[in-house]
Design a protein around this motif. Structure first.
Motif, PDB file in Angstrom:
ATOM      1  N   GLY A   1      -9.726 -14.902   9.553  1.00 22.12           N
ATOM      2  CA  GLY A   1      -9.013 -14.998   8.288  1.00 22.12           C
ATOM      3  C   GLY A   1      -7.555 -14.622   8.456  1.00 22.12           C
ATOM      4  N   ALA A   2      -6.705 -15.263   7.666  1.00 27.67           N
ATOM      5  CA  ALA A   2      -5.264 -14.997   7.748  1.00 27.67           C
ATOM      6  C   ALA A   2      -4.844 -13.860   6.841  1.00 27.67           C
ATOM      7  N   GLY A   3      -5.759 -13.317   6.045  1.00 27.68           N
ATOM      8  CA  GLY A   3      -5.406 -12.238   5.147  1.00 27.68           C
ATOM      9  C   GLY A   3      -4.591 -12.687   3.954  1.00 27.68           C
ATOM     10  N   ASP A   4      -4.533 -14.015   3.697  1.00 28.28           N
ATOM     11  CA  ASP A   4      -3.722 -14.506   2.581  1.00 28.28           C
ATOM     12  C   ASP A   4      -4.559 -14.748   1.334  1.00 28.28           C
TER      13      ASP A   4
ATOM     14  N   PRO B   1      -0.852 -13.263  16.784  1.00 33.88           N
ATOM     15  CA  PRO B   1      -1.092 -11.833  17.028  1.00 33.88           C
ATOM     16  C   PRO B   1      -1.242 -11.017  15.752  1.00 33.88           C
ATOM     17  N   GLU B   2      -0.547 -11.395  14.667  1.00 32.36           N
ATOM     18  CA  GLU B   2      -0.655 -10.639  13.430  1.00 32.36           C
ATOM     19  C   GLU B   2      -2.060 -10.729  12.847  1.00 32.36           C
ATOM     20  N   VAL B   3      -2.683 -11.896  12.986  1.00 34.39           N
ATOM     21  CA  VAL B   3      -4.047 -12.043  12.497  1.00 34.39           C
ATOM     22  C   VAL B   3      -4.991 -11.177  13.333  1.00 34.39           C
ATOM     23  N   LEU B   4      -4.769 -11.153  14.648  1.00 32.26           N
ATOM     24  CA  LEU B   4      -5.587 -10.286  15.499  1.00 32.26           C
ATOM     25  C   LEU B   4      -5.370  -8.823  15.141  1.00 32.26           C
ATOM     26  N   ALA B   5      -4.122  -8.458  14.804  1.00 32.72           N
ATOM     27  CA  ALA B   5      -3.845  -7.086  14.394  1.00 32.72           C
ATOM     28  C   ALA B   5      -4.629  -6.737  13.136  1.00 32.72           C
ATOM     29  N   GLN B   6      -4.666  -7.667  12.182  1.00 30.43           N
ATOM     30  CA  GLN B   6      -5.431  -7.430  10.958  1.00 30.43           C
ATOM     31  C   GLN B   6      -6.919  -7.318  11.255  1.00 30.43           C
ATOM     32  N   GLU B   7      -7.398  -8.111  12.212  1.00 28.01           N
ATOM     33  CA  GLU B   7      -8.804  -8.022  12.608  1.00 28.01           C
ATOM     34  C   GLU B   7      -9.093  -6.648  13.204  1.00 28.01           C
ATOM     35  N   ALA B   8      -8.172  -6.134  14.035  1.00 22.26           N
ATOM     36  CA  ALA B   8      -8.349  -4.805  14.622  1.00 22.26           C
ATOM     37  C   ALA B   8      -8.354  -3.740  13.525  1.00 22.26           C
ATOM     38  N   ILE B   9      -7.455  -3.869  12.552  1.00 20.38           N
ATOM     39  CA  ILE B   9      -7.370  -2.884  11.473  1.00 20.38           C
ATOM     40  C   ILE B   9      -8.660  -2.865  10.652  1.00 20.38           C
ATOM     41  N   SER B  10      -9.247  -4.034  10.442  1.00 26.08           N
ATOM     42  CA  SER B  10     -10.477  -4.088   9.650  1.00 26.08           C
ATOM     43  C   SER B  10     -11.608  -3.313  10.316  1.00 26.08           C
TER      44      SER B  10
ATOM     45  N   ALA C   1       5.256  -6.933  19.159  1.00 24.07           N
ATOM     46  CA  ALA C   1       4.664  -5.830  18.420  1.00 24.07           C
ATOM     47  C   ALA C   1       5.067  -5.918  16.954  1.00 24.07           C
ATOM     48  N   GLY C   2       4.464  -5.090  16.128  1.00 27.83           N
ATOM     49  CA  GLY C   2       4.797  -5.070  14.714  1.00 27.83           C
ATOM     50  C   GLY C   2       4.187  -3.864  14.034  1.00 27.83           C
ATOM     51  N   GLU C   3       4.383  -3.765  12.726  1.00 27.26           N
ATOM     52  CA  GLU C   3       3.891  -2.646  11.931  1.00 27.26           C
ATOM     53  C   GLU C   3       3.293  -3.141  10.618  1.00 27.26           C
ATOM     54  N   PHE C   4       2.313  -2.415  10.131  1.00 23.05           N
ATOM     55  CA  PHE C   4       1.756  -2.598   8.802  1.00 23.05           C
ATOM     56  C   PHE C   4       1.730  -1.247   8.108  1.00 23.05           C
ATOM     57  N   THR C   5       1.719  -1.247   6.797  1.00 24.15           N
ATOM     58  CA  THR C   5       1.441  -0.035   6.030  1.00 24.15           C
ATOM     59  C   THR C   5       0.277  -0.319   5.108  1.00 24.15           C
ATOM     60  N   GLN C   6      -0.483   0.722   4.814  1.00 20.47           N
ATOM     61  CA  GLN C   6      -1.640   0.579   3.939  1.00 20.47           C
ATOM     62  C   GLN C   6      -1.806   1.874   3.160  1.00 20.47           C
ATOM     63  N   ALA C   7      -2.088   1.777   1.875  1.00 18.17           N
ATOM     64  CA  ALA C   7      -2.279   2.958   1.033  1.00 18.17           C
ATOM     65  C   ALA C   7      -3.756   3.113   0.677  1.00 18.17           C
ATOM     66  N   GLN C   8      -4.258   4.341   0.779  1.00 18.90           N
ATOM     67  CA  GLN C   8      -5.631   4.658   0.405  1.00 18.90           C
ATOM     68  C   GLN C   8      -5.630   5.884  -0.481  1.00 18.90           C
ATOM     69  N   GLN C   9      -6.489   5.913  -1.492  1.00 19.06           N
ATOM     70  CA  GLN C   9      -6.530   7.024  -2.446  1.00 19.06           C
ATOM     71  C   GLN C   9      -7.899   7.681  -2.499  1.00 19.06           C
ATOM     72  N   SER C  10      -7.886   8.962  -2.819  1.00 20.80           N
ATOM     73  CA  SER C  10      -9.095   9.703  -3.163  1.00 20.80           C
ATOM     74  C   SER C  10      -8.779  10.566  -4.370  1.00 20.80           C
ATOM     75  N   GLN C  11      -9.805  10.964  -5.101  1.00 17.21           N
ATOM     76  CA  GLN C  11      -9.602  11.755  -6.309  1.00 17.21           C
ATOM     77  C   GLN C  11     -10.510  12.970  -6.333  1.00 17.21           C
ATOM     78  N   ALA C  12     -10.057  13.992  -7.040  1.00 12.49           N
ATOM     79  CA  ALA C  12     -10.833  15.211  -7.239  1.00 12.49           C
ATOM     80  C   ALA C  12     -10.467  15.788  -8.595  1.00 12.49           C
ATOM     81  N   GLU C  13     -11.214  16.799  -9.042  1.00 12.80           N
ATOM     82  CA  GLU C  13     -10.954  17.453 -10.315  1.00 12.80           C
ATOM     83  C   GLU C  13     -10.749  18.943 -10.090  1.00 12.80           C
ATOM     84  N   LEU C  14      -9.794  19.527 -10.825  1.00  9.48           N
ATOM     85  CA  LEU C  14      -9.528  20.964 -10.736  1.00  9.48           C
ATOM     86  C   LEU C  14      -9.525  21.574 -12.129  1.00  9.48           C
ATOM     87  N   ALA C  15     -10.322  22.619 -12.296  1.00  5.85           N
ATOM     88  CA  ALA C  15     -10.325  23.361 -13.551  1.00  5.85           C
ATOM     89  C   ALA C  15      -9.368  24.545 -13.419  1.00  5.85           C
TER      90      ALA C  15
END
Length: 278
Positions: A93-96, A120-129, A255-269
């Motif tokens: 997949g091309a990720g598009d 190579p960018e598609v292979l990079a995305q495959e590695a990231i997956s 070579a190249g770079e990607f960025t990716q954001a991931q979130q987690s949540q918690a609660e505090l009293a």
């Protein structure tokens, strides 16, 4: 032998003979995503991704010749076997498009096989997956189930692992090209639920009782109001990690770079310190 049809994607089609059957979904067919949860009552969000200074990648396809099917097979597309051969083309997949995991198909070609296309960018995305990157594994004091106190320091940190903080290294190969990728978290932005946020460039310092009421030396916050009136009477804390991913073609300077954001949540009293009168 009639072509097999088991496992045909909805809205897709299959071609081939015997065990040499490949299926291709239409452009509207997507694969369901997968997700995981962190510890300590965290909820992980769906990832978002991006890349730096790169154009939209093409699909990466590799082609190989199959054993000749029986004479008269529809795979010859009306050609004599002496005129060429039957090939299978596999594309990543091309990720598009969301859920674009690639496809494969079978086709006839002449004596000169089709040229392979490797991006190579598609292979990079495959590695990231393969990394299965997730949101941070949140740790705080007060801990889950405890109540903090207004004016006392709150400590935040994460439990590092290859999938929640890095570093995480994988590779992917196609058509004689191998791409290696390494991912690690560069920063975590903590949205504390009281309208303020804290940016931490490291995993934070785990709290120990010996620290007493000292503030965290690396990643902390001070609540000025109780969590009364908040949803579930708790502050909703969101930790957003920015993954920096570097990739390189082995044996090449590409070579190249990607960025990716991931979130987690918690609660505090958070409550007020109650004084006890005599």
């Amino acid at each position: 032998m009639a072509p097999a049809t088991a496992g045909v994607p909805q809205g897709g089609s299959c071609s081939g003979w015997g065990d040499l059957v490949t299926c291709r979904a239409d452009d509207k067919t997507t694969s369901p995503g997968s997700g995981g949860g962190g510890g300590g009552g965290q909820r992980e969000s769906q990832p978002s991704g991006g890349k730096k200074g790169t154009s939209k990648p093409k699909k990466t396809c590799t082609t190989s010749r199959l054993p000749d099917p029986p004479a008269g097979s529809s795979l010859w597309e009306g050609h004599d076997p002496s005129e060429g051969g039957v090939y299978v083309r596999r594309c990543l997949g091309a990720g598009d498009a969301e859920g674009d995991t690639g496809y494969s198909d079978v086709f006839w070609a002449g004596d000169t096989p089709p040229e392979e296309t490797v991006d190579p960018e598609v292979l990079a995305q495959e590695a990231i997956s393969k990394m299965r990157l997730r949101g941070p594994e949140i740790r705080t004091t007060p801990r889950a189930g405890q109540t903090g106190v207004v004016g006392l320091p709150t400590w935040m940190w994460v439990a590092p692992s290859p999938t929640t903080y890095g570093p995480n290294t994988t590779s992917a190969s196609a058509g004689g090209v191998t791409v290696s990728a390494t991912a690690k978290v560069s920063k975590i932005v903590w949205s504390m639920g009281d309208g303020r946020s804290v940016t931490c460039t490291g995993p934070g310092t785990p709290y120990d009782a010996s620290y007493g009421k000292k503030p965290s030396p690396t990643c902390g916050h001070l609540y000025e109001q109780t969590s009364a009136g908040q949803p579930r009477e708790k502050y909703q804390v969101t930790a957003t990690a920015t993954w920096e991913i570097e990739w390189q073609v082995e044996g090449s300077s590409e070579a190249g770079e990607f960025t990716q954001a991931q979130q987690s949540q918690a609660e505090l009293a958070v409550g007020e310190l109650q004084s006890v009168g005599r």
